[in-house]
Design an enzyme around this catalytic site. Sequence first.
Site, short mmCIF file in Angstrom:
data_model
loop_
_atom_site.label_atom_id
_atom_site.label_comp_id
_atom_site.label_asym_id
_atom_site.label_seq_id
_atom_site.Cartn_x
_atom_site.Cartn_y
_atom_site.Cartn_z
N SER A 1 31.43 30.73 -17.03
CA SER A 1 32.09 31.21 -18.26
C SER A 1 33.54 31.49 -17.93
O SER A 1 33.89 31.66 -16.74
CB SER A 1 31.41 32.50 -18.72
OG SER A 1 32.16 33.14 -19.73
N TYR B 1 27.58 40.76 -17.14
CA TYR B 1 27.76 39.33 -17.47
C TYR B 1 28.92 38.75 -16.66
O TYR B 1 28.79 37.71 -16.03
CB TYR B 1 28.03 39.20 -18.98
CG TYR B 1 28.15 37.76 -19.45
CD1 TYR B 1 27.02 36.98 -19.62
CD2 TYR B 1 29.40 37.21 -19.72
CE1 TYR B 1 27.14 35.66 -20.05
CE2 TYR B 1 29.52 35.90 -20.15
CZ TYR B 1 28.39 35.12 -20.31
OH TYR B 1 28.50 33.82 -20.74
N1 NAD Z 1 28.43 30.94 -26.22
C1 NAD Z 1 29.43 31.35 -25.50
O1 NAD Z 1 30.43 31.90 -26.00
C2 NAD Z 1 29.45 31.12 -23.99
C3 NAD Z 1 30.67 31.25 -23.31
C4 NAD Z 1 30.69 31.06 -21.95
C5 NAD Z 1 29.53 30.73 -21.27
N2 NAD Z 1 28.36 30.61 -21.95
C6 NAD Z 1 27.17 30.29 -21.17
O2 NAD Z 1 26.61 29.07 -21.63
C7 NAD Z 1 25.20 29.05 -21.39
C8 NAD Z 1 24.48 28.69 -22.68
O3 NAD Z 1 24.83 29.69 -23.64
P1 NAD Z 1 24.62 29.49 -25.23
O4 NAD Z 1 25.86 29.97 -25.85
O5 NAD Z 1 24.11 28.13 -25.50
O6 NAD Z 1 23.53 30.62 -25.45
P2 NAD Z 1 22.16 30.61 -26.30
O7 NAD Z 1 21.74 32.03 -26.32
O8 NAD Z 1 22.36 29.86 -27.56
O9 NAD Z 1 21.19 29.75 -25.37
C9 NAD Z 1 20.68 30.24 -24.15
C10 NAD Z 1 19.30 29.66 -23.95
O10 NAD Z 1 18.81 30.09 -22.67
C11 NAD Z 1 17.46 30.44 -22.82
N3 NAD Z 1 17.10 31.40 -21.78
C12 NAD Z 1 17.55 32.67 -21.64
N4 NAD Z 1 16.96 33.25 -20.59
C13 NAD Z 1 16.12 32.33 -20.05
C14 NAD Z 1 15.22 32.35 -18.98
N5 NAD Z 1 15.05 33.44 -18.20
N6 NAD Z 1 14.52 31.23 -18.69
C15 NAD Z 1 14.66 30.13 -19.46
N7 NAD Z 1 15.48 30.06 -20.52
C16 NAD Z 1 16.20 31.15 -20.81
C17 NAD Z 1 17.34 31.05 -24.21
O11 NAD Z 1 16.02 31.02 -24.70
C18 NAD Z 1 18.31 30.17 -25.00
O12 NAD Z 1 17.64 29.08 -25.60
C19 NAD Z 1 24.86 30.45 -20.85
O13 NAD Z 1 24.78 30.41 -19.44
C20 NAD Z 1 26.04 31.28 -21.29
O14 NAD Z 1 26.23 32.42 -20.48
C21 NAD Z 1 28.29 30.78 -23.30
#
Ligand code: NAD
Length: 252
Positions: A140, A153
């Site tokens: 991130s 985080y």
């Molecule tokens: N959305 C943002 O602003 C953002 C920014 C920077 C980084 N990220 C990172 O991108 C990645 C995806 O995020 P997103 O925005 O798509 O989030 P999201 O919440 O839409 O998707 C995350 C998915 O991970 C799954 N998950 C969570 N814990 C789990 C576990 N223990 N085992 C298996 N599956 C699990 C959830 O069920 C969900 O489907 C994450 O690592 C997040 O930290 C997101």
Amino acid sequence: MSAPVVIVTGGGGGIGRATCSQLGARGARILVVDRDLAAAEESARLAREAGGDAAAHAADVSDDAQVAGYVRACEERFGGVDAFFNNAGIEGPIAQIPDYSLADFEQVFRVNVTGVFLGLKHVIPALRRRGGGAIVNTASQAGLRGVGNLSGYSASKHAVVGLSRAAALETATDNIRVNTLCPGPTATPMMESIHTAVLGAGGDPSSFVTRIPAGRYGRADEIATTAVFLLLDAPAFLTGAEVPVDGGMTTP
Ligand SMILES: NC(=O)c1ccc[n+]([C@@H]2O[C@H](COP(=O)([O-])OP(=O)(O)OC[C@H]3O[C@@H](n4cnc5c(N)ncnc54)[C@H](O)[C@@H]3O)[C@@H](O)[C@H]2O)c1
């Protein structure tokens, strides 16, 4: 590479689902891993609709046996693994450190750090068996700079950067590239959940946007396009890098 085999964790979420769809459009064979099986199944359906082959697999990425299980399931179904999007993550609470519980801190590390570590531990041997491949770990912008009220985080995402760098060095002569994707705030269910938590704490979530030079959130498809490039198209010499996709947020 024709019909590459890709494992996508967190494949039922916003960034994971957009990536599965784009991989499907490239004709990939995808194992969609998520703790939420219904969400993984929907992403697999969309990937097939886009032109790929895809199957859903329920697993908790922080459980050693379940991680070994998803790698085994992929090899049994598709004959191997060519690329790995190590992407599942959770945001944890919005709170200052004195109010951040130890249980929450440990849970965020369990999913975001142990989950990424276990994925690397079990997938690297599978890629070596295949003669090479690509890994993309999702960190991130919060893994490149500090973010207040998101200490667990932010610290966990810094740890993902460190794990990726170590993995890149360990695999550099194995025809395996390991890179770190660093999205900025992106419109997904995770961002909606952060908005709700900030509002609940009496804060103003619009302050997130004002800190992004582009003046808007990223879209999941923009993050996915970068992930697909790193998974399928990047040259072998591109390894050990942190790739920000953040509207200029971490521009020095
Ligand atoms: N959305 C943002 O602003 C953002 C920014 C920077 C980084 N990220 C990172 O991108 C990645 C995806 O995020 P997103 O925005 O798509 O989030 P999201 O919440 O839409 O998707 C995350 C998915 O991970 C799954 N998950 C969570 N814990 C789990 C576990 N223990 N085992 C298996 N599956 C699990 C959830 O069920 C969900 O489907 C994450 O690592 C997040 O930290 C997101």
